[in-house]
Design a protein around this motif. Structure first.
Motif, short mmCIF file in Angstrom:
data_model
loop_
_atom_site.label_atom_id
_atom_site.label_comp_id
_atom_site.label_asym_id
_atom_site.label_seq_id
_atom_site.Cartn_x
_atom_site.Cartn_y
_atom_site.Cartn_z
N UNK A 17 0.83 -1.21 0.00
CA UNK A 17 0.00 0.00 0.00
C UNK A 17 0.86 1.25 0.00
N UNK A 18 1.96 1.22 0.76
CA UNK A 18 2.86 2.38 0.82
C UNK A 18 3.48 2.65 -0.55
N UNK A 19 3.83 1.56 -1.27
CA UNK A 19 4.51 1.71 -2.56
C UNK A 19 3.56 1.52 -3.74
N UNK A 20 2.26 1.66 -3.49
CA UNK A 20 1.28 1.41 -4.55
C UNK A 20 1.48 2.33 -5.75
N UNK A 21 1.78 3.59 -5.49
CA UNK A 21 1.95 4.55 -6.57
C UNK A 21 3.32 4.45 -7.22
N UNK A 22 4.17 3.57 -6.70
CA UNK A 22 5.49 3.35 -7.29
C UNK A 22 5.58 2.01 -8.00
N UNK A 23 4.42 1.39 -8.28
CA UNK A 23 4.43 0.15 -9.05
C UNK A 23 3.86 -1.05 -8.33
N UNK A 24 3.37 -0.88 -7.11
CA UNK A 24 2.85 -2.01 -6.35
C UNK A 24 1.32 -2.01 -6.29
N UNK A 25 0.66 -1.24 -7.14
CA UNK A 25 -0.79 -1.15 -7.09
C UNK A 25 -1.46 -2.48 -7.38
N UNK A 26 -0.91 -3.24 -8.34
CA UNK A 26 -1.52 -4.52 -8.70
C UNK A 26 -1.47 -5.50 -7.54
N UNK A 27 -0.38 -5.49 -6.79
CA UNK A 27 -0.25 -6.35 -5.61
C UNK A 27 -1.29 -5.97 -4.56
N UNK A 28 -1.48 -4.68 -4.37
CA UNK A 28 -2.48 -4.23 -3.41
C UNK A 28 -3.88 -4.63 -3.85
N UNK A 29 -4.16 -4.53 -5.15
CA UNK A 29 -5.47 -4.91 -5.67
C UNK A 29 -5.72 -6.40 -5.48
N UNK A 30 -4.70 -7.21 -5.70
CA UNK A 30 -4.85 -8.66 -5.50
C UNK A 30 -5.13 -8.97 -4.04
N UNK A 31 -4.42 -8.31 -3.14
CA UNK A 31 -4.67 -8.52 -1.72
C UNK A 31 -6.10 -8.12 -1.35
N UNK A 32 -6.59 -7.01 -1.91
CA UNK A 32 -7.95 -6.57 -1.63
C UNK A 32 -8.97 -7.58 -2.12
N UNK A 33 -8.74 -8.17 -3.30
CA UNK A 33 -9.64 -9.19 -3.82
C UNK A 33 -9.67 -10.41 -2.90
N UNK A 34 -8.49 -10.86 -2.48
CA UNK A 34 -8.41 -12.02 -1.59
C UNK A 34 -9.06 -11.71 -0.24
N UNK A 35 -8.79 -10.51 0.28
CA UNK A 35 -9.34 -10.13 1.58
C UNK A 35 -10.86 -10.05 1.53
N UNK A 36 -11.39 -9.46 0.45
CA UNK A 36 -12.84 -9.35 0.32
C UNK A 36 -13.51 -10.70 0.20
N UNK A 37 -12.89 -11.61 -0.56
CA UNK A 37 -13.44 -12.96 -0.70
C UNK A 37 -13.42 -13.69 0.64
N UNK A 38 -12.31 -13.58 1.36
CA UNK A 38 -12.20 -14.24 2.66
C UNK A 38 -13.19 -13.66 3.66
N UNK A 39 -13.40 -12.35 3.61
CA UNK A 39 -14.33 -11.70 4.52
C UNK A 39 -15.75 -12.20 4.31
N UNK A 40 -16.13 -12.46 3.07
CA UNK A 40 -17.49 -12.93 2.79
C UNK A 40 -17.70 -14.34 3.32
N UNK A 41 -16.62 -15.12 3.44
CA UNK A 41 -16.75 -16.47 3.98
C UNK A 41 -16.66 -16.49 5.50
N UNK A 42 -15.86 -15.59 6.05
CA UNK A 42 -15.75 -15.52 7.51
C UNK A 42 -17.07 -15.12 8.13
N UNK A 43 -17.71 -14.12 7.52
CA UNK A 43 -19.02 -13.69 8.00
C UNK A 43 -19.90 -13.52 6.78
#
Length: 239
Positions: free
Chosen positions: A157-183
């Motif tokens: 997230x800190x380096x998102x604007x320096x080329x890490x945005x895609x990694x942050x987006x992938x983490x958000x997708x995984x986190x959102x999917x996991x959140x829907x299963x947790x609750x």
């Protein structure tokens, strides 16, 4: 007859052309006197502040929007397929944009043969050095795929604007999917408290964008004026 109201795109176009004309005209004259201090202490900072205000909310807005979107998809079926397709389309779209950019820059060679003012370039040496450093540290394709999975989401997230945005987006997708299963949505008739927070984060980011964009015409004028004043209209023809 009602008063003439200019739409936002028209106001931006007027600001762009006005900044180009004023900056190029003053560049052709003498870069001294009151113009240079006005540009250095007003127009240049205003343009940078405007861009920073927009960049400031990119990370929280993208992160919250993706998590909320994937969480909402969890209400139905086929969450895995949707998440996989979203990731695939994101990677394909990013790869296509890079390919188009490489093709166009090699085909048209923007800036080729343009002689820039050395003093103006020196003032921007920090940003130029960063671009050269990123180009020199290009990674092989396999390493890029591996690094799509961030070891530290906070660092991504800190380096998102320096080329890490895609990694942050992938983490958000995984986190959102996991959140829907947790609750699971609607499991006990109440929404997830975390989801409510993320929805407020996204709504707040959009409100910031709405407010900042009200100053877009003046900011666009300042950015274009600064560029035209430092480099002249030739840089726009070359680009």
């Amino acid at each position: 007859m009602g008063s003439l109201r200019l739409t936002p795109p028209v106001r931006l176009l007027i600001a762009l052309l006005s900044g180009l004309a004023a900056g190029a005209w003053l560049h052709a004259g003498a870069q001294s006197g009151w113009v240079t201090p006005l540009n250095d202490y007003l127009f240049k900072p205003v343009g940078q502040i405007f861009l920073r205000l927009l960049f400031m909310i990119v990370v929280p807005m993208v992160f919250s929007a993706l998590i909320v979107g994937v969480y909402e998809l969890g209400k139905g079926r086929g969450l895995g397929k949707v998440a996989a397709r979203t990731l695939l389309y994101t990677v394909l779209a990013s790869s296509l944009s890079v390919a188009i950019g490489l093709f166009l820059v090699n085909a048209f060679r923007p800036g080729s043969g343009l002689a820039l003012n050395r003093e103006a370039v020196a003032r921007e040496s920090g940003s130029l050095s960063a671009i050269q450093k990123n180009a020199a540290t290009a990674k092989p394709f396999t390493q890029v795929i591996v690094e799509l999975i961030p070891r530290n989401p906070v660092d991504a997230a800190v380096r998102a604007l320096d080329g890490e945005m895609l990694s942050l987006m992938l983490f958000a997708l995984i986190f959102g999917a996991a959140l829907s299963f947790v609750r699971p949505p609607g499991a006990d008739g109440t929404p997830s408290p975390l989801l409510a927070v993320l929805e407020q984060v996204f709504a707040t980011c959009m409100k910031i964008v709405e407010v900042v964009m009200r100053f877009a015409p003046f900011a666009v004028f300042a950015i274009i004026f600064n560029t035209a004043y430092q480099y002249g209209y030739e840089i726009f023809g070359s680009l």
